[in-house]
Every structure is written in C-alpha cells, then in structure tokens.
Design a protein around this motif. Structure first.
Motif: not given
Length: 240
Positions: A172, A150-155, A35, A144, A110, A147-148
């Motif tokens: 991404w 996506n949360g950091n870098y967008g769709q 990360e 999952d 993560k 999804k993580k």
C-alpha cells in the motif's frame, strides 16, 4: 471558559509535540504504534543509552525487559562506506532485535500485535524503515489484518516474493510512506528457537511447529531505493 482554553492549548501543544518528534517512550515502556508511527521518532528514545550492555565488547548491544518481564536484546550494526576507514562516514545503521519472546509485544497496529522490531537509519541517524515481525500468525489473523490495511490505504497490490522462500508481498502507499506486509510459511525446521519462550517453563524451548510469520514494513517513501542492501534477516521479505 478560560480553563477550557488552557486545556485546549495544552492538548494542542502535546499533539504538536508528538507530530514533530514522534514517540516519546522507550520500547521498555510501551510498544510502537505502527498505525501512527512518525519517522521523526528518535532511536535514542526507543532504545535509550541507559540499556547499553557494557559487558558486550564485540557488539554495541542493549538489554532490557518489556512490560510483562519478557527479555529483549537489540544489536546496533553500523555499515561504513569503508570498513577499514570509518572516518569516511557511514552508509546506514541497523538496529535489530536479537532476543525476544512470542509473549512480547514490541509493536501494534490496531489489535494486531508484533513480537519484535528492527530499524534502518540513514547517515543522519533518521529512521527510514521499521520492520515489525509476528512470530505466530493464523490465516484468519492475516486476512483480517490485510482487510484493516485496505480500509486505511485502499486496495493492496500483491507481488511474488523475491527470495527463495514461498511468500507474497502486499503493498500500500500513502503520501509519505510505503507499507508492505509479507506472509511467510515456516515448515517447522527453520524456526529460530531462541526467539520462542514457553510461558510455564521459560528455560525450555517449545516443540517446533509449522506456522505463518508476518512481517510488516513501514518505509519512508523518499528512501525506497535505500532498502535494496539491508542486511538484517528480518528485512529479507521486504522485496518482490
């Protein structure tokens, strides 16, 4: 107040050092943090010369045990401009993990763990691609993890894989890097068995199992064109 200022200054220096120089401990000591990975990280730090296997006269290889005692082996492959005349310079260097275990944790993002890692380095010995492979991934873990990201870098953007294997590449982008994740189905006949170690009987190879493998790639954005000719098999799923 003076003590607080000294503490703050010390923290700032340590934080700046990590930002400038990257990870400071070897893979024998701790896994790579994907990360927050810094492309300034030196390969000599991750795989120190002290682990060089002098007995191997055919390849430049490195051997060590991870924190839980799992065996690890890396091989260095240098691609020259002219294989018959190395003095002309190199195209790139690939460090790839040839022996690992599904108990091993070589990298983390993560709470998602990866069992082995590989690196591509440019002519200046700078890392420009990191590949982290998870040997066994469930469908839920994949969802999952995506999804993580996506949360950091967008769709994500999703692409059909380029090779004959049936897989998709999720992509991404951020300011300085391209992130790709490939989910590959293994039917059980293609498992590289030397990578799998049974916890109760380390000398025995487990039964073949169909499963998903996950391949996570960090690519230095300005070097994306240099990923086209990577030779190590773990880099097979980087393209679409």
């Amino acid at each position: 107040m003076i003590l607080q200022l000294r503490t703050l200054c010390l923290f700032s220096l340590l934080f700046s050092s990590v930002l400038c120089h990257g990870q400071t401990k070897s893979l024998a000591e701790e896994p790579i943090n994907l990360e927050n990975f810094n492309f300034n990280t030196k390969i000599e730090v991750l795989v120190p010369e002290k682990y060089r296997d002098e007995r191997d006269t055919d390849y430049e290889s490195y051997q060590f045990s991870s924190r839980n005692g799992s065996p690890n082996s890396f091989t260095k492959n240098t691609i020259f401009i002219d294989e018959n005349n190395p003095e002309k310079g190199i195209v790139r260097t690939e460090f790839y993990q040839t022996v690992s275990s599904n108990r091993n944790t070589a990298a983390v993002y993560k709470n998602q763990t990866f069992n082995r890692v590989s690196f591509a380095l440019d002519q200046n010995n700078q890392i420009y691609v990191v590949c982290a492979a998870a040997m066994i991934v469930t469908e839920k873990e994949q969802k999952d993890f995506i999804k993580k990201l996506n949360g950091n870098y967008g769709q994500y953007k999703k692409y059909k894989g380029k090779s004959a294997s049936n897989y998709f590449v999720y992509e991404w982008q951020s300011k300085d890097r391209i992130i790709r994740y490939s989910s590959v189905f293994v039917d059980g006949n293609d498992i590289i068995e030397k990578h799998l170690v049974d916890e109760e009987h380390p000398e025995m190879v487990p039964e073949k199992k169909s499963r998903f493998e996950g391949y996570f790639y960090l690519i230095k954005k300005q070097k994306i064109k240099d990923t086209k000719n990577l030779e190590m098999s773990d880099f097979d799923f980087i393209h679409y």
